[in-house]
Design an enzyme around this catalytic site. Structure first.
Site, PDB file in Angstrom:
ATOM      1  N   ASP A 158       0.846  -1.192   0.000  1.00 52.82           N
ATOM      2  CA  ASP A 158       0.000   0.000   0.000  1.00 52.82           C
ATOM      3  C   ASP A 158       0.883   1.244   0.000  1.00 52.82           C
ATOM      4  O   ASP A 158       2.108   1.173   0.188  1.00 52.82           O
ATOM      5  CB  ASP A 158      -0.909   0.007   1.238  1.00 52.82           C
ATOM      6  CG  ASP A 158      -2.070   0.988   1.120  1.00 52.82           C
ATOM      7  OD1 ASP A 158      -2.237   1.593   0.048  1.00 52.82           O
ATOM      8  OD2 ASP A 158      -2.804   1.143   2.117  1.00 52.82           O
ATOM      9  N   LYS A 159       0.243   2.379  -0.223  1.00 52.98           N
ATOM     10  CA  LYS A 159       0.879   3.697  -0.183  1.00 52.98           C
ATOM     11  C   LYS A 159      -0.031   4.631   0.574  1.00 52.98           C
ATOM     12  O   LYS A 159      -1.256   4.483   0.542  1.00 52.98           O
ATOM     13  CB  LYS A 159       1.125   4.186  -1.615  1.00 52.98           C
ATOM     14  CG  LYS A 159       1.471   5.680  -1.736  1.00 52.98           C
ATOM     15  CD  LYS A 159       0.245   6.511  -2.052  1.00 52.98           C
ATOM     16  CE  LYS A 159       0.576   7.999  -2.169  1.00 52.98           C
ATOM     17  NZ  LYS A 159      -0.669   8.812  -2.292  1.00 52.98           N
ATOM     18  N   HIS A 160       0.554   5.607   1.250  1.00 47.50           N
ATOM     19  CA  HIS A 160      -0.254   6.597   1.950  1.00 47.50           C
ATOM     20  C   HIS A 160       0.406   7.959   1.853  1.00 47.50           C
ATOM     21  O   HIS A 160       1.631   8.075   1.909  1.00 47.50           O
ATOM     22  CB  HIS A 160      -0.418   6.229   3.422  1.00 47.50           C
ATOM     23  CG  HIS A 160      -1.378   7.128   4.146  1.00 47.50           C
ATOM     24  ND1 HIS A 160      -2.733   6.900   4.172  1.00 47.50           N
ATOM     25  CD2 HIS A 160      -1.179   8.278   4.841  1.00 47.50           C
ATOM     26  CE1 HIS A 160      -3.324   7.859   4.855  1.00 47.50           C
ATOM     27  NE2 HIS A 160      -2.406   8.716   5.269  1.00 47.50           N
ATOM     28  N   SER A 161      -0.423   9.002   1.713  1.00 49.29           N
ATOM     29  CA  SER A 161       0.066  10.376   1.665  1.00 49.29           C
ATOM     30  C   SER A 161      -0.309  11.105   2.948  1.00 49.29           C
ATOM     31  O   SER A 161      -1.392  10.887   3.501  1.00 49.29           O
ATOM     32  CB  SER A 161      -0.528  11.112   0.462  1.00 49.29           C
ATOM     33  OG  SER A 161      -0.253  12.498   0.523  1.00 49.29           O
ATOM     34  N   LYS A 217      -4.056   2.221  10.766  1.00 52.45           N
ATOM     35  CA  LYS A 217      -4.874   1.653   9.682  1.00 52.45           C
ATOM     36  C   LYS A 217      -4.061   0.674   8.844  1.00 52.45           C
ATOM     37  O   LYS A 217      -4.570  -0.347   8.390  1.00 52.45           O
ATOM     38  CB  LYS A 217      -5.417   2.776   8.801  1.00 52.45           C
ATOM     39  CG  LYS A 217      -6.402   3.698   9.493  1.00 52.45           C
ATOM     40  CD  LYS A 217      -7.049   4.670   8.535  1.00 52.45           C
ATOM     41  CE  LYS A 217      -6.121   5.769   8.049  1.00 52.45           C
ATOM     42  NZ  LYS A 217      -5.851   6.789   9.084  1.00 52.45           N
ATOM     43  N   LYS A 218      -2.809   1.006   8.602  1.00 51.63           N
ATOM     44  CA  LYS A 218      -1.969   0.154   7.760  1.00 51.63           C
ATOM     45  C   LYS A 218      -1.640  -1.165   8.462  1.00 51.63           C
ATOM     46  O   LYS A 218      -1.621  -2.229   7.839  1.00 51.63           O
ATOM     47  CB  LYS A 218      -0.687   0.892   7.362  1.00 51.63           C
ATOM     48  CG  LYS A 218      -0.937   2.190   6.606  1.00 51.63           C
ATOM     49  CD  LYS A 218      -1.873   1.993   5.419  1.00 51.63           C
ATOM     50  CE  LYS A 218      -2.165   3.290   4.700  1.00 51.63           C
ATOM     51  NZ  LYS A 218      -3.161   3.121   3.613  1.00 51.63           N
ATOM     52  N   SER A 244      -2.084   7.685  13.416  1.00 46.94           N
ATOM     53  CA  SER A 244      -3.283   7.619  12.570  1.00 46.94           C
ATOM     54  C   SER A 244      -3.007   6.840  11.292  1.00 46.94           C
ATOM     55  O   SER A 244      -3.770   5.945  10.920  1.00 46.94           O
ATOM     56  CB  SER A 244      -3.762   9.035  12.234  1.00 46.94           C
ATOM     57  OG  SER A 244      -4.880   9.000  11.380  1.00 46.94           O
ATOM     58  N   THR A 257      -9.131  11.243  -0.243  1.00 43.98           N
ATOM     59  CA  THR A 257      -9.400  10.276  -1.302  1.00 43.98           C
ATOM     60  C   THR A 257     -10.839   9.782  -1.252  1.00 43.98           C
ATOM     61  O   THR A 257     -11.488   9.613  -2.288  1.00 43.98           O
ATOM     62  CB  THR A 257      -8.422   9.093  -1.185  1.00 43.98           C
ATOM     63  OG1 THR A 257      -7.080   9.576  -1.346  1.00 43.98           O
ATOM     64  CG2 THR A 257      -8.688   8.039  -2.252  1.00 43.98           C
ATOM     65  N   ARG A 297      -9.623  15.741  15.339  1.00 48.00           N
ATOM     66  CA  ARG A 297      -8.405  16.474  14.981  1.00 48.00           C
ATOM     67  C   ARG A 297      -8.676  17.471  13.866  1.00 48.00           C
ATOM     68  O   ARG A 297      -8.116  18.566  13.857  1.00 48.00           O
ATOM     69  CB  ARG A 297      -7.313  15.496  14.512  1.00 48.00           C
ATOM     70  CG  ARG A 297      -6.643  14.703  15.613  1.00 48.00           C
ATOM     71  CD  ARG A 297      -5.758  13.615  15.023  1.00 48.00           C
ATOM     72  NE  ARG A 297      -4.760  14.179  14.134  1.00 48.00           N
ATOM     73  CZ  ARG A 297      -4.267  13.534  13.071  1.00 48.00           C
ATOM     74  NH1 ARG A 297      -4.714  12.335  12.751  1.00 48.00           N
ATOM     75  NH2 ARG A 297      -3.339  14.107  12.329  1.00 48.00           N
TER      76      ARG A 297
END
Length: 435
Positions: free
Chosen positions: A80-83, A187-188, A183, A120, A168
């Site tokens: 996966d990827k996250h920004s 999730k990951k 955070s 997203t 937040r």
């Protein structure tokens, strides 16, 4: 466990032990804390910070507040990827199907807009029928059959983070390294990943405006994730202007569809999407080198395979099967579209990207309160990149608004967010570093 005592101790700068953090997060997930208590805890962490041990404890407690996903029957690397969030950042929408087309399984748990940045999930909700919170069985089925699924947090996946995330957003505690780290990674970890690549934004449109702070955040994320058993790296990318030429929800979704269909390429966006695809493929062992991996990603795009993966994912999650071919049939346009004109001739030399994001919120494309409804139609498109030569009266962007008054306000605001000078500016590399 007395919540206010834990808040007081963190407010006073004490280091919380893992048991106290776990108890506080368990109470949060169970709905036993008020929004005031959650906001106070977040503000105490914002001011006093957390040690690495506290961040690890917070991340694990949030990951363990719900279910952990299992992928034993899928014979692909789980990646996966996250920004960390930016303006005009729709990379995930293209990256997930590209990576899946190259042999990865991508169970992408994404978020909503946070502060001035787009989310997203908000972009995906502009697709009629798309289910952003499918049950676990459907989520698993889509990942297995389509190769990727981009969804939101379900009620059983890191539920503590879902509530903390919403508070937040409206309490000015977004830009806290411990809270961002926990955070993202909770999730990951709950998603059962084997590898993870992170996009840490830096610039005036990012939560980390300072390069040094961005590197600290990237290091925190990489160390905590690797320590938890997920092979992780991070790219630091520039956010001193919108990444794509669109900022909003439906307008960014349209940008994604045009990108996947080969109708459009954007230089900065193209660079970032391909760089993350390459990092994911190398990190997962699919490709031996970045050059080989980038070639695979380009082939997935040019052959149409990535577009097919995206279409399959959308269809399986309840959206229209022909979305890529017929975006105008499904993505609703705003009733008013107004060009933003350059006030003078010269070079676009600087941009207040955060201001652009806030202008999207002012149009109704983001939230001021957790319960606010988003107008998916509104935003900006056709944003010219910095370094473009413009003539007075030439459009530098197009506003999409609900009415004429909103369009006028947004156009005036956007014009103020760009600086036009006589001298051509130096270009800034969109990828600033690797951690």
């Amino acid at each position: 466990m007395i919540p206010q005592e834990i808040i007081r101790r963190k407010r006073d700068g004490d280091e919380l032990d893992a048991a106290d953090i776990r108890s506080f997060i368990a109470a949060l997930a169970a709905g036993q804390l008020s929004e005031g208590q959650i906001g106070a805890f977040a503000m105490a962490v914002w001011f006093k910070g957390m040690s690495r041990a506290e961040i690890v404890a917070l991340t694990l407690a949030m990951a363990d507040s719900g279910d952990r996903l299992q992928w034993a029957d899928i014979d692909r690397p789980i990646a996966d990827k996250h920004s960390t969030g930016g303006v005009g950042d729709n990379v995930s929408l293209m990256l997930a199907p590209i990576a899946a087309a190259c042999g990865l399984a991508v169970p992408m748990i994404s978020g909503r807009g946070l502060g001035h940045t787009g989310g997203t999930l908000d972009k995906l909700e502009s697709i009629p029928g798309y289910r952003i919170t499918p049950d676990a069985d459907l989520f698993h089925k889509v990942v297995k059959k389509a190769g990727c699924a981009i969804i939101g947090q379900t009620g059983t996946l890191a539920p503590a983070d879902g509530r903390l995330y919403a508070v937040r957003d409206v309490t000015a505690t977004v830009d806290s390294i411990p809270l961002i780290t926990a955070s993202i990674l909770s999730k990951k970890l709950a998603a059962g990943l084997e590898t993870l690549v992170l996009d840490v934004k830096v610039g005036n449109g990012a939560f980390m405006a300072d390069r040094g702070q961005a590197e600290i955040l990237a290091q925190s994320l990489v160390e905590v994730a690797n320590g938890a058993g997920v092979k992780t790296s991070a790219l630091i990318t520039d956010m001193n202007q919108p990444l794509a030429d669109s900022a909003g929800n439906a307008v960014e979704m349209r940008n994604c569809l045009d990108f996947l269909a080969g109708r459009k390429r954007d230089t900065r966006l193209d660079i970032v999407v391909l760089a993350f695809a390459a990092e994911m493929l190398v990190k997962s062992g699919i490709a031996a080198s970045p050059d080989e991996a980038e070639g695979m990603a380009r082939q997935a795009l040019s052959s149409g395979k990535a577009a097919e993966v995206f279409a399959r994912m959308v269809s399986m999650l309840g959206g229209p099967a022909d979305l890529i071919e017929n975006p105008d049939r499904y993505l609703v346009r705003a009733p008013v579209e107004k060009p933003v004109l350059a006030a003078r001739s010269g070079w676009l030399s600087a941009c207040d990207a955060r201001g652009v994001g806030l202008s999207v919120i002012d149009l109704g494309g983001g939230r001021r309160h957790p319960s606010d409804r988003i107008d998916h139609r509104v935003g900006f498109s056709e944003l010219l990149p910095l370094g473009t030569r413009v003539t007075a009266g030439e459009p530098i962007a197009l506003v999409h608004a609900a009415d004429e008054a909103a369009a006028e306000r947004a156009a005036a605001a956007l014009a103020m967010h760009y600086r036009i000078t006589d001298d051509k500016p130096e270009t800034t590399p969109v990828i600033a570093g690797l951690v």
